[in-house]
Write an enzyme that holds these catalytic residues in place. Structure first.
Site, PDB file in Angstrom:
ATOM      1  N   ALA A  23       0.780  -1.132  -0.041  1.00 22.13           N
ATOM      2  CA  ALA A  23       0.145  -0.052  -0.060  1.00 22.13           C
ATOM      3  C   ALA A  23       0.847   1.484  -0.033  1.00 22.13           C
ATOM      4  O   ALA A  23       2.077   1.159   0.475  1.00 22.13           O
ATOM      5  CB  ALA A  23      -0.966  -0.018   1.191  1.00 22.13           C
ATOM      6  N   PHE A  24       0.264   2.382  -0.460  1.00 20.43           N
ATOM      7  CA  PHE A  24       1.219   3.500  -0.569  1.00 20.43           C
ATOM      8  C   PHE A  24       1.751   4.243   0.518  1.00 20.43           C
ATOM      9  O   PHE A  24       2.701   4.665   0.630  1.00 20.43           O
ATOM     10  CB  PHE A  24       0.360   4.630  -1.513  1.00 20.43           C
ATOM     11  CG  PHE A  24      -0.404   5.628  -0.481  1.00 20.43           C
ATOM     12  CD1 PHE A  24      -1.487   5.329   0.212  1.00 20.43           C
ATOM     13  CD2 PHE A  24       0.082   6.569  -0.211  1.00 20.43           C
ATOM     14  CE1 PHE A  24      -2.127   6.462   0.855  1.00 20.43           C
ATOM     15  CE2 PHE A  24      -0.240   7.777   0.741  1.00 20.43           C
ATOM     16  CZ  PHE A  24      -1.691   7.330   1.223  1.00 20.43           C
ATOM     17  N   LYS A  25       1.037   3.837   1.829  1.00 24.31           N
ATOM     18  CA  LYS A  25       1.614   4.142   2.994  1.00 24.31           C
ATOM     19  C   LYS A  25       3.143   3.995   3.225  1.00 24.31           C
ATOM     20  O   LYS A  25       3.714   4.375   4.055  1.00 24.31           O
ATOM     21  CB  LYS A  25       0.732   3.918   4.223  1.00 24.31           C
ATOM     22  CG  LYS A  25      -0.603   4.650   4.147  1.00 24.31           C
ATOM     23  CD  LYS A  25      -1.435   4.400   5.474  1.00 24.31           C
ATOM     24  CE  LYS A  25      -2.564   5.154   5.427  1.00 24.31           C
ATOM     25  NZ  LYS A  25      -3.491   4.577   4.232  1.00 24.31           N
ATOM     26  N   ASP A  26       3.849   2.854   2.607  1.00 22.68           N
ATOM     27  CA  ASP A  26       5.030   2.300   2.661  1.00 22.68           C
ATOM     28  C   ASP A  26       6.059   3.494   2.067  1.00 22.68           C
ATOM     29  O   ASP A  26       7.170   3.576   2.655  1.00 22.68           O
ATOM     30  CB  ASP A  26       5.454   1.274   1.753  1.00 22.68           C
ATOM     31  CG  ASP A  26       4.677  -0.064   2.493  1.00 22.68           C
ATOM     32  OD1 ASP A  26       4.565  -0.244   3.675  1.00 22.68           O
ATOM     33  OD2 ASP A  26       4.327  -1.121   1.717  1.00 22.68           O
ATOM     34  N   MET A  53       6.222   5.808   5.063  1.00 23.84           N
ATOM     35  CA  MET A  53       6.681   5.078   6.497  1.00 23.84           C
ATOM     36  C   MET A  53       8.045   4.545   6.442  1.00 23.84           C
ATOM     37  O   MET A  53       8.547   4.707   7.253  1.00 23.84           O
ATOM     38  CB  MET A  53       5.541   4.058   6.542  1.00 23.84           C
ATOM     39  CG  MET A  53       5.324   3.834   8.030  1.00 23.84           C
ATOM     40  SD  MET A  53       4.547   5.170   8.906  1.00 23.84           S
ATOM     41  CE  MET A  53       2.848   4.555   8.822  1.00 23.84           C
TER      42      MET A  53
END
Ligand SMILES: *Cc1c(COP(=O)(O)O)cnc(C)c1O
Length: 483
Positions: A124-127, A130
């Site tokens: 997911a794009f949060k990687d 993060m």
């Protein structure tokens, strides 16, 4: 670079990037923003066009973090944005690009493409942000000889992105609360299969809201919080927002040949973090025509961009949808945009967000401020479960490409804002495997699964089950920090 609060406290004080890195809200409850947006010159834009992702990230982040020595920042970005970390590409040839652009076709005269942001460890794009945060935290803590215990609650996505970013990092422990037996088998396996000694999965006998309430209760115990060095990594973290600015530049370069062309972006949105980064890229001078905010049935943001009315929802009015990472009742980063929209007037921002607390919203139509939304390029749209299913099916049939439910919301809304001759880039925010149920409904087949995830459900799992009781969570944290 000096950072200021959207609500005006600390005017005249200096806050560097490192000062605000580990914190959350400003003292006055506002959000941090740079005192002014750094500008990108035509020369820089020309030079950046051919840079590898990690070096582009260095150039952009450097403008926001001049208190970190340049050689250190370069080392951090090179360590973060590697083909090994972003290895879950669907096309092997793209492995080095980090965020490959996938062209779908031309619709209504506009080239339509997907910017793949979900090739990282949790799909997911949060990687994207993060992973950088993990390295930045470790670096900053080591410089000051400090440690940090991150406490969070998750219903799936954010928690796993945080754990994969912080695993094995020196000076950092993660205590992540999740609702026991309430996540999908895939999500559970992703989180609970981590065996790193600094990662603690705490399964709470309750629902997600219970987990969130426990985090709030623990955070409100200021003595405990200070003693245990408790912190969070929520979506208002400035470093997370600014790390996301990078891929707007990368997407622009991939979709154009020359720097006088304009492009539009469509962003599947929840807490307004991702599209806020697009707004910042545009404010820095990236030639963005439109920023299209796509929501699901939880259409707080679509309502605002259509009417000028910001109306926060109650939890009873917040729907559980098949694009769950966009199921929000208010958009926690929205205040950053409102600050710019109001000409950076902290007094008015303070008043408006008091109204949010007291009257659950505000109306910018009457004051005339709403008319300026267009100057910032913003438009919006919303999508429903049926739209998602239909869009997943259509994109698969037409372009032989499987997209997840959030990206489907993006494609659906993007199609309502195409302009001939202007490339439309939809940000792909997750891979389909994470939301398999809707893929099966739409396509009557199993979602594609990246090789690294085969059999993940069979790995041994490491987690602790605790009752829905804040004190028991505090005891657990204290027992594992030794403080
Ligand atoms: C978090 C998330 C979003 C929403 O992003 P915001 O920055 O909160 O607007 C969209 N799609 C997916 C898959 C997400 O995980």
């Amino acid at each position: 670079m000096n950072y200021i609060s959207t609500r005006g406290a600390g005017i005249g004080e200096r806050h560097t990037f490192s000062d605000i890195l580990l914190g959350g809200l400003a003292k006055d409850g506002g959000l941090y923003l740079p005192g002014e947006y750094p500008q990108v010159s035509a020369d820089e834009l020309a030079r950046w066009r051919t840079l590898p992702y990690a070096d582009l990230a260095f150039e952009i982040l450097r403008k926001f973090s001049d208190d970190i020595p340049a050689e250190d920042l370069r080392e951090l970005t090179r360590r973060t944005y590697t083909a090994q970390v972003y290895c879950n590409v669907r096309d092997e040839e793209n492995a080095a690009q980090i965020t490959p652009l996938k062209t779908l076709g031309v619709e209504d005269g506009a080239p339509l493409s997907l910017l793949e942001l979900s090739n990282g460890p949790t799909l997911a794009f949060k990687d994207m942000a993060m992973q950088l945060l993990g390295n930045l935290f470790e670096y900053t803590l080591a410089r000051h000889g400090e440690t940090l215990n991150i406490l969070g609650a998750t219903s799936g996505d954010t928690g796993s992105a945080a754990e994969y970013a912080m695993r094995g990092k020196k000076g950092i422990r993660v205590f992540m609360l999740s609702p026991h037996k309430k996540m999908s088998a895939f999500q559970t396996a992703q989180m609970y299969s981590l065996q790193d000694p600094n990662i603690f999965n705490v399964a709470i006998d309750g629902v997600f809201d219970d987990c969130q309430d426990i985090v709030k209760a623990v955070s409100n115990d200021h003595a405990f919080k200070a003693q245990q060095k408790i912190g969070t990594v929520n979506s208002i973290n400035w470093a997370r927002v600014v790390a996301q600015v990078v891929y707007y530049f990368k997407g622009y370069f991939a979709a154009t040949k020359r720097n006088d062309e304009r492009v539009s972006f469509t962003v599947p949105s929840g807490n307004f973090g991702n599209v806020c980064a697009g707004h910042i890229a545009r404010m820095m001078g990236l030639p963005i025509e439109k920023l299209v905010v796509a929501t699901n049935e939880n259409d707080v943001l679509d309502e605002f961009f259509r009417t000028g009315i910001y109306r926060v929802r109650k939890s009873s009015e917040t729907y559980h949808t098949s694009s769950p990472s966009m199921d929000i009742s208010k958009a926690s980063n929205f205040e950053r945009f409102v600050f710019d929209l109001l000409g950076r007037d902290p007094k008015r921002v303070l008043q408006l967000f008091r109204d949010v607390e007291e009257k659950s919203g505000f109306d910018l139509q009457a004051s005339g401020d709403f008319a300026r939304v267009q100057e910032f390029g913003f438009v919006s749209g919303r999508s429903s479960h049926d739209d998602r299913v239909e869009t997943i099916r259509d994109v698969f049939q037409r372009y032989d490409t499987m997209i997840d439910t959030h990206t489907a919301d993006g494609v659906k809304v993007a199609r309502e804002h195409l302009q001939a001759g202007i490339p439309m880039i939809v940000l792909e925010t997750a891979q389909p495997i994470k939301f398999g149920e809707t893929i099966r409904e739409a396509l009557e087949r199993e979602p594609e699964r990246p090789a690294a995830f085969s059999g993940i459900e069979d790995l041994p799992q490491r987690f602790e089950v605790l009752p829905n009781d804040a004190q028991r969570v505090k005891d657990f944290v204290a027992a594992h920090t030794g403080a």
